[in-house]
Design an enzyme around this catalytic site. Sequence first.
Site, PDB file in Angstrom:
ATOM      1  N   ARG A 174       0.811  -1.226   0.000  1.00 40.29           N
ATOM      2  CA  ARG A 174       0.000   0.000   0.000  1.00 40.29           C
ATOM      3  C   ARG A 174       0.845   1.277   0.000  1.00 40.29           C
ATOM      4  O   ARG A 174       0.465   2.281   0.588  1.00 40.29           O
ATOM      5  CB  ARG A 174      -0.943   0.051   1.200  1.00 40.29           C
ATOM      6  CG  ARG A 174      -2.055  -0.965   1.186  1.00 40.29           C
ATOM      7  CD  ARG A 174      -2.991  -0.756  -0.006  1.00 40.29           C
ATOM      8  NE  ARG A 174      -4.190  -1.563   0.152  1.00 40.29           N
ATOM      9  CZ  ARG A 174      -4.253  -2.860  -0.151  1.00 40.29           C
ATOM     10  NH1 ARG A 174      -3.202  -3.479  -0.655  1.00 40.29           N
ATOM     11  NH2 ARG A 174      -5.372  -3.523   0.026  1.00 40.29           N
ATOM     12  N   SER A 257     -10.656  -0.002   3.219  1.00 41.90           N
ATOM     13  CA  SER A 257      -9.992  -0.199   4.514  1.00 41.90           C
ATOM     14  C   SER A 257      -9.527   1.153   5.027  1.00 41.90           C
ATOM     15  O   SER A 257      -8.802   1.862   4.325  1.00 41.90           O
ATOM     16  CB  SER A 257      -8.776  -1.103   4.359  1.00 41.90           C
ATOM     17  OG  SER A 257      -9.148  -2.365   3.857  1.00 41.90           O
ATOM     18  N   GLU A 363      -5.048   4.557   6.046  1.00 43.05           N
ATOM     19  CA  GLU A 363      -4.678   4.339   4.645  1.00 43.05           C
ATOM     20  C   GLU A 363      -5.063   5.518   3.748  1.00 43.05           C
ATOM     21  O   GLU A 363      -4.305   5.870   2.849  1.00 43.05           O
ATOM     22  CB  GLU A 363      -5.332   3.045   4.148  1.00 43.05           C
ATOM     23  CG  GLU A 363      -4.939   2.676   2.747  1.00 43.05           C
ATOM     24  CD  GLU A 363      -5.740   1.500   2.204  1.00 43.05           C
ATOM     25  OE1 GLU A 363      -6.625   1.741   1.375  1.00 43.05           O
ATOM     26  OE2 GLU A 363      -5.471   0.371   2.624  1.00 43.05           O
TER      27      GLU A 363
HETATM   28  N1  EPU Z   1     -11.664  -9.875  10.125  1.00 38.20           N
HETATM   29  C1  EPU Z   1     -12.343  -9.753  11.299  1.00 38.20           C
HETATM   30  N2  EPU Z   1     -13.421  -8.925  11.349  1.00 38.20           N
HETATM   31  C2  EPU Z   1     -13.848  -8.255  10.277  1.00 38.20           C
HETATM   32  C3  EPU Z   1     -13.165  -8.398   9.061  1.00 38.20           C
HETATM   33  C4  EPU Z   1     -12.067  -9.220   9.007  1.00 38.20           C
HETATM   34  O1  EPU Z   1     -11.997 -10.335  12.307  1.00 38.20           O
HETATM   35  O2  EPU Z   1     -14.834  -7.514  10.390  1.00 38.20           O
HETATM   36  C5  EPU Z   1     -10.474 -10.752  10.092  1.00 38.20           C
HETATM   37  C6  EPU Z   1     -10.798 -12.155   9.608  1.00 38.20           C
HETATM   38  O3  EPU Z   1     -10.073 -13.056  10.385  1.00 38.20           O
HETATM   39  C7  EPU Z   1     -10.284 -12.171   8.183  1.00 38.20           C
HETATM   40  C8  EPU Z   1      -9.122 -11.230   8.262  1.00 38.20           C
HETATM   41  O4  EPU Z   1      -9.517 -10.234   9.215  1.00 38.20           O
HETATM   42  O5  EPU Z   1      -9.893 -13.426   7.784  1.00 38.20           O
HETATM   43  C9  EPU Z   1      -8.767 -10.576   6.950  1.00 38.20           C
HETATM   44  O6  EPU Z   1      -9.918  -9.912   6.422  1.00 38.20           O
HETATM   45  P1  EPU Z   1     -10.084  -9.651   4.848  1.00 38.20           P
HETATM   46  O7  EPU Z   1      -9.870 -10.892   4.101  1.00 38.20           O
HETATM   47  O8  EPU Z   1     -11.346  -8.916   4.626  1.00 38.20           O
HETATM   48  O9  EPU Z   1      -8.850  -8.742   4.501  1.00 38.20           O
HETATM   49  P2  EPU Z   1      -8.311  -7.391   5.173  1.00 38.20           P
HETATM   50  O10 EPU Z   1      -6.915  -7.670   5.611  1.00 38.20           O
HETATM   51  O11 EPU Z   1      -9.254  -6.872   6.185  1.00 38.20           O
HETATM   52  C10 EPU Z   1      -7.235  -6.568   2.980  1.00 38.20           C
HETATM   53  C11 EPU Z   1      -7.131  -5.257   2.254  1.00 38.20           C
HETATM   54  C12 EPU Z   1      -8.389  -4.989   1.440  1.00 38.20           C
HETATM   55  C13 EPU Z   1      -8.580  -6.147   0.474  1.00 38.20           C
HETATM   56  C14 EPU Z   1      -8.695  -7.436   1.274  1.00 38.20           C
HETATM   57  C15 EPU Z   1      -8.810  -8.655   0.401  1.00 38.20           C
HETATM   58  C16 EPU Z   1      -5.700  -3.793   3.535  1.00 38.20           C
HETATM   59  C17 EPU Z   1      -5.623  -2.655   4.487  1.00 38.20           C
HETATM   60  N3  EPU Z   1      -6.918  -4.173   3.196  1.00 38.20           N
HETATM   61  O12 EPU Z   1      -8.275  -6.407   3.932  1.00 38.20           O
HETATM   62  O13 EPU Z   1      -8.161  -3.824   0.686  1.00 38.20           O
HETATM   63  O14 EPU Z   1      -9.737  -5.974  -0.319  1.00 38.20           O
HETATM   64  O15 EPU Z   1      -7.510  -7.606   2.071  1.00 38.20           O
HETATM   65  O16 EPU Z   1      -7.610  -8.875  -0.230  1.00 38.20           O
HETATM   66  O17 EPU Z   1      -4.685  -4.307   3.097  1.00 38.20           O
HETATM   67  C18 EPU Z   1      -8.353  -1.446   0.870  1.00 38.20           C
HETATM   68  O18 EPU Z   1      -7.135  -1.408   0.940  1.00 38.20           O
HETATM   69  O19 EPU Z   1      -9.042  -0.387   0.898  1.00 38.20           O
HETATM   70  C19 EPU Z   1      -9.019  -2.732   0.815  1.00 38.20           C
HETATM   71  C20 EPU Z   1     -10.347  -2.857   0.863  1.00 38.20           C
END
Ligand code: EPU
Length: 371
Positions: A174, A257, A363
């Site tokens: 990012r 995010s 972010e």
């Molecule tokens: N989780 C929770 N509660 C929630 C959501 C998630 O506990 O409400 C935990 C779960 O264990 C889940 C883990 O967090 O398995 C990861 O969640 P998710 O797969 O949604 O991925 P993320 O790390 O929250 C990142 C990116 C997103 C991208 C997704 C999918 C960042 C900051 N965010 O989110 O990117 O779409 O992975 O690849 O890196 C963005 O940058 O704006 C964005 C949406």
Amino acid sequence: MHTLDLPGLAADAGAGHAAGAALAGLTTLRVGGPCAHLVTCADTGALVAVVRALDAAGVRTLVLGGGSNLVIADAGFDGAAVRVATAGIDIDGTLVRADAGALWDDVVARTVAAGLGGIECLSGIPGSAGATPVQNVGAYGAEVADVLERVELLDRGTGERHWVTPDALELGYRTSVLKHRDDALVLTVEMRLRGDGLSAPLRYGELAARLGAEAGVRLPVDEVRRTVLGLRAGKGMVADLRLDDGTPDHDSWSAGSFFTNPVVDDARLPAVLEAVAARVGADARVPQYPAGEGRTKLSAGWLIERAGFGKGYPGAGAPARLSTKHTLALTNRGAARTTELLGLAREVRDGVREAFGVLLVPEPVLVGCEL
Ligand code: EPU
């Protein structure tokens, strides 16, 4: 009476100008006050001419792409906002060239329809193509750095246009050299995709599982795109979602995010895991991903939820809430002000720091305000 009298500007057919324009509606969070001037540029030549003229006149400028990663202060922006409304998408074999203002998801849709692979995992991400190299946009195990060939920039110091290759951009998680500075403006993005109709190898567990495939497998691009769109919509991470009754789904009034996933040094990790065990229980497993030599990336969404900020926090009726579908998205329920949104962001950041000793970093780009 506001006037913006810049040599060369009026003559430019590709640019339109409005005084005292609202900015909130140009962002996906829909918060923030007005700008003194809004100039909309429909072609790259006009964009370059406008930015050069504003810079020469010493006018403060704010360049707006899709507005999906932007938090603008309630006081607005006391300068000229330049809206990048260029929209060209050109596909030549496996080479894809997009104007900075092209909607990113239109670019993905076009490449998938052409049977090109490489960015299908980046389906449904709000915002414009020009923003993607700036913070090396990524999702579901793919990132723009994987496919980037060249980026055309306007050097605002010299006024010159020039192309750079990805090695000059220092693309990381990012981030890139283009983030948090405005002396270089992205004009055009060029990517090299795969031409065999198949996706990049699947790298993200949740996506592979949804597709019923093993990690590393390559599948038809349209199938991967459809599945990613479904996953994102289920988390509210697509712009302008509608509820069944046709009204806006405020879970999608966000900047995606709000925090990046924190990257922790090996030396710090045991203390964090100890704090997690103390708070959540000995069996708790915070999702962890390798983040380069000696570093581990943790899930911010998971930490936020376990620090006591559940989905929808602080509850119905609040103008700004965590998304009811994903704790990492801060959302505007319709009438939120930036102050309220940032108040919630501070509360979450401070709560996670107190609970786990981890500092979450925002972010989006904050304009005229800070956390
Ligand atoms: N989780 C929770 N509660 C929630 C959501 C998630 O506990 O409400 C935990 C779960 O264990 C889940 C883990 O967090 O398995 C990861 O969640 P998710 O797969 O949604 O991925 P993320 O790390 O929250 C990142 C990116 C997103 C991208 C997704 C999918 C960042 C900051 N965010 O989110 O990117 O779409 O992975 O690849 O890196 C963005 O940058 O704006 C964005 C949406």
